[in-house]
Design a protein around this motif. Structure first.
Motif, PDB file in Angstrom:
ATOM      1  N   LEU A 189      -6.219 -10.980   9.751  1.00 37.81           N
ATOM      2  CA  LEU A 189      -5.320  -9.885   9.380  1.00 37.81           C
ATOM      3  C   LEU A 189      -5.326  -9.662   7.871  1.00 37.81           C
ATOM      4  O   LEU A 189      -5.407  -8.521   7.408  1.00 37.81           O
ATOM      5  N   CYS A 190      -5.259 -10.723   7.098  1.00 38.13           N
ATOM      6  CA  CYS A 190      -5.271 -10.583   5.634  1.00 38.13           C
ATOM      7  C   CYS A 190      -6.562  -9.927   5.148  1.00 38.13           C
ATOM      8  O   CYS A 190      -6.526  -9.080   4.251  1.00 38.13           O
ATOM      9  N   ALA A 191      -7.685 -10.290   5.752  1.00 36.03           N
ATOM     10  CA  ALA A 191      -8.956  -9.679   5.365  1.00 36.03           C
ATOM     11  C   ALA A 191      -8.977  -8.187   5.708  1.00 36.03           C
ATOM     12  O   ALA A 191      -9.407  -7.357   4.899  1.00 36.03           O
ATOM     13  N   LEU A 192      -8.489  -7.835   6.898  1.00 35.88           N
ATOM     14  CA  LEU A 192      -8.440  -6.426   7.288  1.00 35.88           C
ATOM     15  C   LEU A 192      -7.500  -5.630   6.393  1.00 35.88           C
ATOM     16  O   LEU A 192      -7.804  -4.496   5.998  1.00 35.88           O
ATOM     17  N   LEU A 193      -6.350  -6.206   6.069  1.00 34.02           N
ATOM     18  CA  LEU A 193      -5.388  -5.510   5.208  1.00 34.02           C
ATOM     19  C   LEU A 193      -5.941  -5.318   3.802  1.00 34.02           C
ATOM     20  O   LEU A 193      -5.701  -4.286   3.174  1.00 34.02           O
ATOM     21  N   ARG A 194      -6.690  -6.302   3.306  1.00 33.80           N
ATOM     22  CA  ARG A 194      -7.316  -6.163   1.986  1.00 33.80           C
ATOM     23  C   ARG A 194      -8.242  -4.955   1.970  1.00 33.80           C
ATOM     24  O   ARG A 194      -8.193  -4.133   1.052  1.00 33.80           O
ATOM     25  N   ASP A 195      -9.073  -4.820   2.997  1.00 32.99           N
ATOM     26  CA  ASP A 195      -9.997  -3.684   3.074  1.00 32.99           C
ATOM     27  C   ASP A 195      -9.240  -2.373   3.258  1.00 32.99           C
ATOM     28  O   ASP A 195      -9.613  -1.345   2.689  1.00 32.99           O
ATOM     29  N   LEU A 196      -8.170  -2.401   4.041  1.00 28.02           N
ATOM     30  CA  LEU A 196      -7.374  -1.196   4.266  1.00 28.02           C
ATOM     31  C   LEU A 196      -6.668  -0.749   2.987  1.00 28.02           C
ATOM     32  O   LEU A 196      -6.568   0.451   2.722  1.00 28.02           O
ATOM     33  N   LEU A 197      -6.203  -1.700   2.186  1.00 29.05           N
ATOM     34  CA  LEU A 197      -5.584  -1.347   0.905  1.00 29.05           C
ATOM     35  C   LEU A 197      -6.542  -0.537   0.038  1.00 29.05           C
ATOM     36  O   LEU A 197      -6.165   0.497  -0.521  1.00 29.05           O
ATOM     37  N   VAL A 198      -7.767  -1.002  -0.056  1.00 27.34           N
ATOM     38  CA  VAL A 198      -8.778  -0.317  -0.870  1.00 27.34           C
ATOM     39  C   VAL A 198      -9.040   1.077  -0.311  1.00 27.34           C
ATOM     40  O   VAL A 198      -9.069   2.069  -1.054  1.00 27.34           O
ATOM     41  N   ALA A 199      -9.202   1.174   1.006  1.00 24.64           N
ATOM     42  CA  ALA A 199      -9.510   2.466   1.632  1.00 24.64           C
ATOM     43  C   ALA A 199      -8.355   3.457   1.467  1.00 24.64           C
ATOM     44  O   ALA A 199      -8.583   4.631   1.158  1.00 24.64           O
ATOM     45  N   ARG A 200      -7.122   2.995   1.654  1.00 21.21           N
ATOM     46  CA  ARG A 200      -5.980   3.911   1.549  1.00 21.21           C
ATOM     47  C   ARG A 200      -5.771   4.369   0.101  1.00 21.21           C
ATOM     48  O   ARG A 200      -5.425   5.525  -0.135  1.00 21.21           O
ATOM     49  N   ARG A 201      -5.985   3.473  -0.851  1.00 20.18           N
ATOM     50  CA  ARG A 201      -5.857   3.878  -2.260  1.00 20.18           C
ATOM     51  C   ARG A 201      -6.912   4.911  -2.625  1.00 20.18           C
ATOM     52  O   ARG A 201      -6.624   5.893  -3.312  1.00 20.18           O
ATOM     53  N   ALA A 202      -8.133   4.694  -2.165  1.00 19.33           N
ATOM     54  CA  ALA A 202      -9.218   5.644  -2.451  1.00 19.33           C
ATOM     55  C   ALA A 202      -8.930   6.993  -1.800  1.00 19.33           C
ATOM     56  O   ALA A 202      -9.129   8.046  -2.417  1.00 19.33           O
ATOM     57  N   ALA A 203      -8.432   6.998  -0.562  1.00 16.21           N
ATOM     58  CA  ALA A 203      -8.123   8.248   0.131  1.00 16.21           C
ATOM     59  C   ALA A 203      -6.979   8.981  -0.559  1.00 16.21           C
ATOM     60  O   ALA A 203      -7.010  10.202  -0.691  1.00 16.21           O
ATOM     61  N   ALA A 204      -5.961   8.240  -1.013  1.00 17.15           N
ATOM     62  CA  ALA A 204      -4.836   8.872  -1.712  1.00 17.15           C
ATOM     63  C   ALA A 204      -5.300   9.461  -3.040  1.00 17.15           C
ATOM     64  O   ALA A 204      -4.898  10.565  -3.415  1.00 17.15           O
ATOM     65  N   ALA A 205      -6.182   8.742  -3.753  1.00 20.96           N
ATOM     66  CA  ALA A 205      -6.701   9.258  -5.027  1.00 20.96           C
ATOM     67  C   ALA A 205      -7.560  10.491  -4.800  1.00 20.96           C
ATOM     68  O   ALA A 205      -7.476  11.464  -5.552  1.00 20.96           O
ATOM     69  N   ALA A 206      -8.370  10.498  -3.744  1.00 22.86           N
ATOM     70  CA  ALA A 206      -9.206  11.656  -3.443  1.00 22.86           C
ATOM     71  C   ALA A 206      -8.345  12.853  -3.067  1.00 22.86           C
ATOM     72  O   ALA A 206      -8.623  13.974  -3.487  1.00 22.86           O
TER      73      ALA A 206
END
Length: 167
Positions: free
Chosen positions: A119-136
């Motif tokens: 779960l921690c590994a998946l959440l780490r990747d999701l954090l990066v993806a959601r930040r990138a999507a919000a910035a885009a």
């Protein structure tokens, strides 16, 4: 420190801060617990502390609920959902971006298990993806007017950065 109220207080502080900032209605906090009985009992305790009816009881809806393997007590009014680690992993399979979730609190993370580590590994990747999507979404919203500007604003609101708290 054991017994200081992190499990019950931190999610409530997060919800209160979002409410004070005017985002209470769009905030949804998931709090993981390693065991089903813990998820249910903590949800009941938090509802009691908030002066609300217990999750799943008839009558006015509670902002606190739970979701475990053999049962769930959540409504459209639920803002704090206590669930097991397995339930969150299962949700990530069907909804990898955790749409509508603004915060994930992983409680008892020190009780290491294969599920919690994954779960921690998946959440780490999701954090990066959601930040990138919000910035885009923020970069694409260059201040249009009319329906296109409204659409951009809706997209920006739909892609909010995820906040993850490990306790």
């Amino acid at each position: 420190d054991t017994g200081c109220g992190k499990t019950t207080q931190v999610p409530q502080y997060l919800l209160e801060a979002a409410t004070e900032a005017g985002r209470g209605g769009s905030t949804h906090i998931l709090v993981t617990q390693p065991r089903r009985i813990a998820a249910i009992s903590v949800a009941e305790r938090v509802a009691e502390e908030r002066g609300e009816p217990p999750p799943g009881s008839p009558g006015p809806a509670s902002s606190t609920g739970y979701h475990v393997r053999l049962g769930a007590a959540v409504t459209r009014h639920t803002r704090l959902t206590f669930c097991t680690t397995g339930i969150l992993l299962r949700r990530l399979v069907s909804d990898p971006s955790l749409r509508g979730i603004t915060h994930v609190v992983v409680d008892e993370v020190h009780e290491r298990s294969l599920q919690s580590d994954f779960l921690c590994a998946l959440l780490r990747d999701l954090l990066v993806a959601r930040r990138a999507a919000a910035a885009a979404a923020a970069g694409a919203g260059g201040g249009g007017s009319g329906s296109k500007g409204d659409m951009m604003q809706q997209q920006q609101q739909a892609v909010t950065p995820l906040k993850v708290i490990l306790m």
